[in-house]
Structure formats: C-alpha cells, structure tokens
Motif scaffolding. Structure first.
Motif, short mmCIF file in Angstrom:
data_model
loop_
_atom_site.label_atom_id
_atom_site.label_comp_id
_atom_site.label_asym_id
_atom_site.label_seq_id
_atom_site.Cartn_x
_atom_site.Cartn_y
_atom_site.Cartn_z
N SER A 248 0.81 -1.22 0.00
CA SER A 248 0.00 0.00 0.00
C SER A 248 0.84 1.27 0.00
N THR A 249 2.17 1.13 0.00
CA THR A 249 3.05 2.30 0.08
C THR A 249 3.48 2.81 -1.28
N VAL A 250 3.16 2.08 -2.35
CA VAL A 250 3.55 2.50 -3.69
C VAL A 250 2.32 2.58 -4.59
N ALA A 251 2.50 3.14 -5.76
CA ALA A 251 1.38 3.28 -6.70
C ALA A 251 0.90 1.91 -7.17
N PRO A 252 -0.40 1.75 -7.39
CA PRO A 252 -0.93 0.46 -7.87
C PRO A 252 -0.24 -0.04 -9.12
N SER A 253 0.09 0.86 -10.06
CA SER A 253 0.75 0.44 -11.30
C SER A 253 2.10 -0.23 -11.02
N THR A 254 2.79 0.24 -9.99
CA THR A 254 4.07 -0.36 -9.61
C THR A 254 3.86 -1.78 -9.08
N VAL A 255 2.81 -1.95 -8.28
CA VAL A 255 2.49 -3.28 -7.75
C VAL A 255 2.15 -4.24 -8.89
N PHE A 256 1.32 -3.79 -9.82
CA PHE A 256 0.92 -4.64 -10.94
C PHE A 256 2.15 -5.08 -11.75
N SER A 257 3.06 -4.16 -11.99
CA SER A 257 4.28 -4.49 -12.74
C SER A 257 5.13 -5.50 -11.99
N LYS A 258 5.22 -5.34 -10.68
CA LYS A 258 6.00 -6.27 -9.88
C LYS A 258 5.42 -7.68 -9.94
N VAL A 259 4.09 -7.78 -9.82
CA VAL A 259 3.44 -9.10 -9.88
C VAL A 259 3.64 -9.73 -11.26
N ARG A 260 3.52 -8.95 -12.32
CA ARG A 260 3.75 -9.46 -13.67
C ARG A 260 5.17 -10.02 -13.80
N ASP A 261 6.15 -9.29 -13.26
CA ASP A 261 7.54 -9.76 -13.33
C ASP A 261 7.71 -11.08 -12.58
N GLU A 262 7.06 -11.21 -11.44
CA GLU A 262 7.14 -12.46 -10.68
C GLU A 262 6.51 -13.61 -11.46
N LEU A 263 5.40 -13.33 -12.13
CA LEU A 263 4.75 -14.36 -12.93
C LEU A 263 5.65 -14.80 -14.08
N ILE A 264 6.28 -13.86 -14.74
CA ILE A 264 7.17 -14.18 -15.86
C ILE A 264 8.33 -15.05 -15.37
N GLU A 265 8.87 -14.75 -14.18
CA GLU A 265 9.96 -15.55 -13.62
C GLU A 265 9.53 -17.00 -13.36
N ASN A 266 8.24 -17.21 -13.18
CA ASN A 266 7.71 -18.55 -12.87
C ASN A 266 7.02 -19.19 -14.07
N GLN A 267 7.44 -18.83 -15.26
CA GLN A 267 7.03 -19.48 -16.51
C GLN A 267 5.61 -19.14 -16.98
N PHE A 268 5.08 -18.04 -16.47
CA PHE A 268 3.82 -17.51 -17.01
C PHE A 268 4.16 -16.51 -18.12
N LYS A 269 3.30 -16.46 -19.13
CA LYS A 269 3.46 -15.47 -20.18
C LYS A 269 2.21 -14.59 -20.20
N PRO A 270 2.28 -13.41 -19.57
CA PRO A 270 1.11 -12.51 -19.58
C PRO A 270 0.77 -12.05 -21.00
N ILE A 271 -0.51 -12.03 -21.29
CA ILE A 271 -0.98 -11.60 -22.60
C ILE A 271 -1.73 -10.28 -22.51
N GLU A 272 -2.49 -10.12 -21.42
CA GLU A 272 -3.33 -8.92 -21.30
C GLU A 272 -3.45 -8.51 -19.85
N GLN A 273 -3.51 -7.21 -19.63
CA GLN A 273 -3.77 -6.65 -18.30
C GLN A 273 -4.84 -5.58 -18.44
N ILE A 274 -5.81 -5.60 -17.51
CA ILE A 274 -6.91 -4.65 -17.61
C ILE A 274 -7.32 -4.17 -16.21
N SER A 275 -7.60 -2.89 -16.09
CA SER A 275 -8.06 -2.32 -14.82
C SER A 275 -9.53 -2.67 -14.60
N LEU A 276 -9.92 -2.81 -13.33
CA LEU A 276 -11.31 -3.12 -13.01
C LEU A 276 -12.12 -1.88 -12.62
N GLU A 277 -11.56 -0.68 -12.76
CA GLU A 277 -12.33 0.54 -12.55
C GLU A 277 -13.48 0.58 -13.56
#
Length: 300
Positions: A248-277
């Motif tokens: 909660s100390t950083v911008a949401p976009s920074t958190v989303f990027s961090k999670v994507r990077d972790e997924l990529i490290e674990n053999q996931f290939k992100p295709i799409e990201q979308i906000s739920l606003e």
C-alpha cells in the motif's frame, strides 16, 4: 442467435450495481378514477398494460450470446450480463433471473444476472477483456472461492461436462460454498489453505485454467505453486490483483508491474492486463498462458 425471455418478477432490468434492482413503474390506474385519479382513457389503458406485463413476469428481454463462451447479454430496458442457469430455479446470492419459455417445460431456459460489483471476473468481462479461456467442458482451479458467488457463474459457464475445483481457506464462507456445491454438482469445494496445494493434490487433476482472487501479499507465489502442481502446459491463467493487499506504500501500477515480473519468472506469459475501474478500485486482472510451447522454426 438470440432468444426472447422475460424478466424476474422482482422488477425491471438493472446493470447490477450495489443498490440492487430498480423497480419498474406500476403505471396509473386511470380510467374512471381508482387510485390513479380521473386520468383519460389512454392513460388508463397504459396502466392496465403495465400491470398485465408485470403479472406475466416483467418486461420482455432478448438474450444474445456474448463473445465469451457460456456468457450472455440480456437486452432489455437496461442490459445486463447473465449466465445460463445450470440448476433451473436456483439462485446463489439473490440475483435476478430471466426466463425463456420453450414449447415444453423441458425446453425452458433460465439465465442469472452476473453482478460486476460482486465478481472480479464479471467486472473484467464488462471492461472488455479479450479472453477468459473458460467455456463448456473446461476444468478450472479457482483459488479464493469465498462463499461461491463467482464460482456459481463459472459453474454455469463450464456446464455439466466441466468442473470447478474451488479452494477456500476460511471456514465460514467455506460452509456456504459447500451448500452451493450440494446443488451444483460440477463444483468440488476444497476447504484448505491455497499456500499448501499438497493437501488437495489427490482431489484436483490437471486443469485447463487457473483463476485466483487471493488478496494476500504472497499472491504470486501462491499462484505459481498451484500452477506447477495442477495447470497444464499451454494452459491459461486469470489472476485478480488487489494492489493495497500487496504493497500500500507505492502506486498500484508499480504493484501490478511487480506481480507481472514475478509471474514471468515462474514461466507464465502474460498476454493482457486490464483495470477493473469503476467496479473495483486499484484492482487489475492479468491473463495469459502457462509454460507455452516453443514454436518450431519453419524450414527455410
């Protein structure tokens, strides 16, 4: 293809906001007096027509297939997202129903409103996600099932030939989930901690889709360990990320990027990201493929 149906008796169609259904007008009594006053005959006829439609079950709607398999749009006074009810007559969380009559009772179809304010998956569909990778016959592992609100709609989507393995750690919503599964036989409730998939490895087979709505700091790790145990190579994933639960100390976009990077490290290939606003604040959904096959180079 589209079908004509009628709304539930509980009122007119709404978009599924937190406030619930918006009831239609009763129409004036008109005619010779009555409760509607002494209006002219035309107004009286309009009031009677409204009452007759309400007695028959509400205003007429048209059911259209959505581009996502197993998902539909009910077009009426206000459009709403619906799924074909696998258990006719059953509701899970007080949602409205739309009935399409057939030539016989066996051909009757019933659709359930899918509220995007109560379901991250419904929200991402209405936000325009390209693919949720679920359809009739799919096997889905669902982490963070709660009391079964979204799980019940996934149950409708995959149908009787598919299965939803629903994992929930908390016992109170878990009990409600078990009650839902007693009626919806394609749901397998698993009351366990998703951090320890070995506890349910004898129950869950290899699945086509991994979905997660787990609001925990270690969400990416929980997701990855379940994928390594149960998600097929070239299988697909859908993960809902709540930024404030991770950092909660950083911008949401920074958190989303961090999670994507972790997924990529674990053999996931992100295709799409979308906000739920505007349905959920500081939430995003990421979809993609797991351990994708390497494409062979075409011979020169």
């Amino acid at each position: 293809m589209s079908e004509r149906g009628r709304g539930d008796r509980r009122g007119g169609m709404s978009r599924g906001g937190r406030g619930g259904a918006v009831r239609g007008n009763r129409g004036g009594m008109g005619g010779r007096g009555g409760r509607g006053g002494g209006g002219d005959r035309r107004k009286g006829r309009e009031g009677n027509n409204n009452r007759q439609a309400k007695k028959k079950g509400g205003s007429k709607v048209i059911i259209e297939a959505h581009r996502h398999r197993g998902v539909f749009i009910a077009r009426g006074k206000e459009d709403m997202l619906v799924t074909l009810n696998m258990v006719v007559g059953n509701t899970v969380y007080g949602e409205k129903k739309v009935v399409v009559e057939g030539s016989s009772p066996e051909e009757k179809k019933e659709y359930r409103q899918w509220n995007p304010f109560r379901s991250k998956l419904a929200a991402c569909i209405l936000r325009g996600i390209r693919d949720i990778y679920m359809g009739p016959g799919s096997k889905v592992l669902y982490l963070g099932a709660a009391s079964g609100t979204t799980v019940s709609h996934v149950s409708d989507i995959v149908g009787p030939t598919g299965a939803v393995y629903a994992v929930e750690m908390a016992h109170r919503p878990g009990r409600e989930l078990i009650e839902v599964a007693k009626i919806r036989t394609n749901i397998v409730p698993i009351i366990e901690d998703a951090r320890y998939p070995a506890k349910y490895r004898m129950i869950v087979p290899m699945v086509d889709v991994l979905f997660a709505d787990v609001a925990q700091r270690a969400q990416a790790q929980i997701f990855s360990i379940n994928a390594s145990n149960f998600l097929k190579n070239d299988g697909h994933f859908v993960i809902s990320i709540k930024a404030s639960c991770i950092d909660s100390t950083v911008a949401p976009s920074t958190v989303f990027s961090k999670v994507r990077d972790e997924l990529i490290e674990n053999q996931f290939k992100p295709i799409e990201q979308i906000s739920l606003e505007p349905y959920e604040r500081d939430h995003a959904v990421v979809t993609g493929v797991y351990r994708p096959s390497k494409k062979e180079k075409a011979p020169e």
